[in-house]
Scaffold this active site. Structure first.
Site, PDB file in Angstrom:
ATOM      1  N   HIS A  31       0.850  -1.189   0.000  1.00 31.96           N
ATOM      2  CA  HIS A  31       0.000   0.000   0.000  1.00 31.96           C
ATOM      3  C   HIS A  31       0.888   1.243   0.000  1.00 31.96           C
ATOM      4  CE1 HIS A  31      -3.875  -2.072   1.698  1.00 31.96           C
ATOM      5  NE2 HIS A  31      -3.420  -2.644   0.601  1.00 31.96           N
ATOM      6  N   GLU A  91       1.237   3.737   2.005  1.00 31.95           N
ATOM      7  CA  GLU A  91       1.889   4.057   3.275  1.00 31.95           C
ATOM      8  C   GLU A  91       3.152   3.222   3.484  1.00 31.95           C
ATOM      9  OE1 GLU A  91      -2.647   4.217   4.092  1.00 31.95           O
ATOM     10  OE2 GLU A  91      -1.254   3.264   2.700  1.00 31.95           O
ATOM     11  N   CYS A 135      -5.425   1.462   6.247  1.00 30.86           N
ATOM     12  CA  CYS A 135      -6.146   0.237   6.609  1.00 30.86           C
ATOM     13  C   CYS A 135      -5.652  -0.299   7.953  1.00 30.86           C
ATOM     14  CB  CYS A 135      -5.991  -0.816   5.526  1.00 30.86           C
ATOM     15  SG  CYS A 135      -4.320  -1.491   5.366  1.00 30.86           S
ATOM     16  N   CYS A 140      -1.701  -1.192   7.518  1.00 31.05           N
ATOM     17  CA  CYS A 140      -0.797  -0.044   7.420  1.00 31.05           C
ATOM     18  C   CYS A 140      -0.670   0.694   8.753  1.00 31.05           C
ATOM     19  CB  CYS A 140      -1.294   0.922   6.344  1.00 31.05           C
ATOM     20  SG  CYS A 140      -1.163   0.266   4.672  1.00 31.05           S
ATOM     21  N   ALA A 165     -19.051   9.458 -28.612  1.00 28.29           N
ATOM     22  CA  ALA A 165     -18.381  10.392 -29.518  1.00 28.29           C
ATOM     23  C   ALA A 165     -19.379  10.771 -30.603  1.00 28.29           C
ATOM     24  CB  ALA A 165     -17.138   9.761 -30.129  1.00 28.29           C
ATOM     25  N   GLU A 182     -18.758   1.398 -24.715  1.00 28.94           N
ATOM     26  CA  GLU A 182     -18.320   2.169 -25.889  1.00 28.94           C
ATOM     27  C   GLU A 182     -19.310   2.191 -27.044  1.00 28.94           C
ATOM     28  OE1 GLU A 182     -14.450   2.401 -27.402  1.00 28.94           O
ATOM     29  OE2 GLU A 182     -13.467   1.776 -25.546  1.00 28.94           O
ATOM     30  N   GLY A 199     -23.274   0.641 -29.091  1.00 28.80           N
ATOM     31  CA  GLY A 199     -23.682   1.832 -29.822  1.00 28.80           C
ATOM     32  C   GLY A 199     -24.928   2.444 -29.206  1.00 28.80           C
ATOM     33  N   SER A 222     -30.314   1.756 -23.534  1.00 34.94           N
ATOM     34  CA  SER A 222     -30.789   0.745 -22.583  1.00 34.94           C
ATOM     35  C   SER A 222     -30.080   0.881 -21.243  1.00 34.94           C
ATOM     36  CB  SER A 222     -30.591  -0.670 -23.148  1.00 34.94           C
ATOM     37  OG  SER A 222     -29.220  -0.991 -23.266  1.00 34.94           O
TER      38      SER A 222
END
Length: 351
Positions: free
Chosen positions: A52, A54, A77, A86, A156, A287, A289, A295
């Site tokens: 981690h 730390e 943690c 940690c 896009a 991505e 269509g 949906s």
């Protein structure tokens, strides 16, 4: 001192981003150790199962952190997981003060880490750049609190809201957007498309434009099991085909090459995400269509939207509208230029 706190915490957040694409279901965490208002060591969580942040930063000081202040963007943690807690290492190192951006939403931590440090006599400050820290770890927070994959959607389109021309592969946005999308694929564990995108565009769905990119798991929604065995995406990396069709002779060929077929009775987003989550995939990038977009939004499955708009008009003839069937409102809070195109980042208004 507050401005200094924010400066060091910004450094933590920037360090944390270096782990993007490599920490899986773990959070992105950066750490900075300061003594006499001077940074003496920095670290971050490099990869899932590794030290981690730390521990990474404390190791760099080799036992010389006593009396210093530790800055970290997520509560340390206090339990055994892939690595030891940690908090134990922080206490043993003699850290005097810990500044934390946000508490860990993981029920195994959730304030217990801070309490343990304070019990050991440490001064703790919580809430510096908390909003920024939450935005950075939106995937982790969603996964750990809802036990479902975080879903982002990339669109896009042209100015007049078209994402392409029917039956034809075209690039609506520029090369800079393409590279940005590869960065998103590196960030999210899985990338998902509908079968029409596969049949028309034959995409690779990888991160080939990045120097050290990690290719995501590829997911195809294919109700009628139409995916061709010669599809480019099947040549490298694992593909998950989600279908409502019964077993098909193509399955044996796909399995031989490391791919997997999921059979669903009904193709709902709840069912789809549940199956993806069972495979310990905590984030998904949609991505395409337009039917997949609408949906996912209709079923309130999307948490974040990346919408790229190109400075062009495709017109009406033969084009594919990106908003077909979309009734959800959206709130865009961030805008940026990516090459000649505009990027808007936001979320569905009623999610």
């Amino acid at each position: 001192m507050n401005s200094h706190n924010e400066g060091y915490m910004h450094q933590c957040l920037n360090l944390a981003k270096k782990g993007e694409g490599h920490v899986k279901s773990n959070p992105l965490v950066g750490a900075v150790i300061v003594r006499n208002e001077k940074v003496i060591a920095t670290g971050y969580h490099h990869a899932y199962g590794k030290d981690h942040a730390e521990i990474d930063v404390l190791k760099k000081l080799n036992g010389k952190a006593e009396g210093a202040t530790l800055y970290v963007n997520l509560e340390p943690c206090c339990h055994y997981g892939k690595t030891p807690p940690c908090t134990t290492a922080i206490i043993a190192a003699g850290i005097r003060k810990v500044v934390v951006a946000m508490r860990d939403p993981n029920p195994l931590v959730a304030g217990k880490g801070i309490a343990e440090l304070e019990k050991a006599g440490m001064s703790c400050c919580v809430g510096i750049l908390e909003k920024e820290a939450q935005e950075l770890n939106d995937i982790f927070i969603h996964w750990i609190t809802r036990k479902k994959p975080f879903v982002a959607m990339k669109v896009a389109s042209s100015i007049d809201g078209k994402i392409g021309i029917k039956g034809k592969e075209i690039a609506v946005t520029g090369a800079e957007v393409k590279k940005y999308v590869h960065q998103l694929r590196n960030k999210y564990e899985a990338v998902l498309v509908g079968i029409n995108t596969v049949l028309v565009d034959d995409p690779q769905l990888n991160t080939r434009l990045l120097k050290n990119g990690r290719d995501p798991l590829k997911v195809v929604l294919d109700s009628n099991f139409q995916i061709p065995l010669h599809a480019t995406m099947l040549k490298k990396g694992k593909v998950l085909i989600v279908t409502t069709k019964k077993e098909n002779p193509k399955e044996a060929v796909l399995a031989k090459h490391g791919h997997e077929v999921i059979h669903l009775k009904t193709m709902t987003w709840n069912n789809i995400l549940q199956e993806i989550g069972k495979r310990n995939i905590c984030s998904v990038l949609i991505e395409g269509g337009s039917k997949v977009f609408s949906s996912a939004l209709h079923e309130k499955a999307v948490q974040k939207v990346y919408w790229f708009i190109a400075p062009k008009i495709l017109g009406e003839t033969g084009t594919v509208p990106c908003t077909e069937g979309i009734t959800t409102t959206m709130q865009f809070k961030t805008t940026a230029r990516v090459g000649k195109d505009l990027l808007m980042i936001g979320q569905p208004g009623d999610s």
